[in-house]
Write a protein that holds these residues in place. Structure first.
Motif: not given
Length: 229
Positions: A76-79, A130-135, A146-154
């Motif tokens: 998931f690491v990408e420049p 979690q690593a994917a989420y942080v990336q 915000p809560a909605r963005l966290e919901l979208v990514i996870r």
């Protein structure tokens, strides 16, 4: 004339060799189907010697999963250069490279395998997520989501996992189509969330601002317009 002498491995070197051998075997068959005898034979050592380095199959399995989870998280690491859609597409290609190369091992990692329910396995799976989420957050340049963005990514990360697991069971959909579809899914999830929240709307406009006409997000827009008409 000289005779070959087998080099004696150090403890850590032998442990890493056994982990590598186990991962290779787990890549072609489920860990449940791989015996300690097979691992020992592939490593060129005796069964008792395997137990000298690992107290049991479970501990070796968890060590192999730890290495696999580290490698998967690295996919998931990408420049942070270029359009977001293209970046996500490259991530999905590397993700499916891993899935294709380590099918049974990937399934075991996501489903728990013989260590299902163990705190170690659950922690490894969570660390990948979690690593994917942080990336993804870093690519969106958001530090306090915000809560909605966290919901979208996870939700999207969970969707990528389940899509890959279903794809492995028969591979009935071309892989390249699924990679592109998952990038489109991310945009779609963000768009639905933006319809309910202005902050997400601003983020969505920023996401699409620099997208080229031939990029993945533009391709999705074209498909939706064609569908609507």
């Amino acid at each position: 004339m000289s005779t070959g002498v087998r080099r004696r491995m150090g403890v850590e070197e032998r442990r890493q060799q056994l982990i590598g051998v186990a991962l290779e075997l787990f890549s072609s068959r489920s860990p449940d189907e791989v015996s300690i005898d097979e691992i020992a034979s592939a490593a060129g050592i005796s069964r008792p010697l395997v137990y000298h380095y690992f107290p049991g199959k479970l501990s070796l399995y968890e060590a192999a999963l730890r290495r696999a989870s580290d490698e998967l998280a690295g996919r998931f690491v990408e420049p942070q250069e270029g359009p977001l859609g293209d970046r996500l597409l490259r991530v999905m290609r590397r993700f499916f490279d891993f899935v294709e190369d380590h099918g049974p091992g990937f399934s075991a990692l996501m489903r728990g395998g013989p260590a299902v329910g163990s705190s170690t396995t659950n922690a490894l799976i969570d660390s990948v997520r979690q690593a994917a989420y942080v990336q993804i957050l870093s690519h969106l340049r958001v530090e306090d989501p915000p809560a909605r963005l966290e919901l979208v990514i996870r939700s999207w990360i969970s969707l990528a996992e389940s899509t890959a697991l279903i794809w492995l069971d028969g591979r009935r959909i071309p892989r390249a189509e699924l990679e592109a579809q998952l990038v489109h899914d991310f945009a779609a999830l963000a768009a639905v969330s933006a319809a309910y929240d202005e902050e997400m709307g601003m983020l969505l406009r920023r996401m699409f601002k620099d997208e080229p006409t031939d990029g993945p997000f533009s391709a999705l827009a074209a498909r939706l317009i064609a569908l609507a008409s």
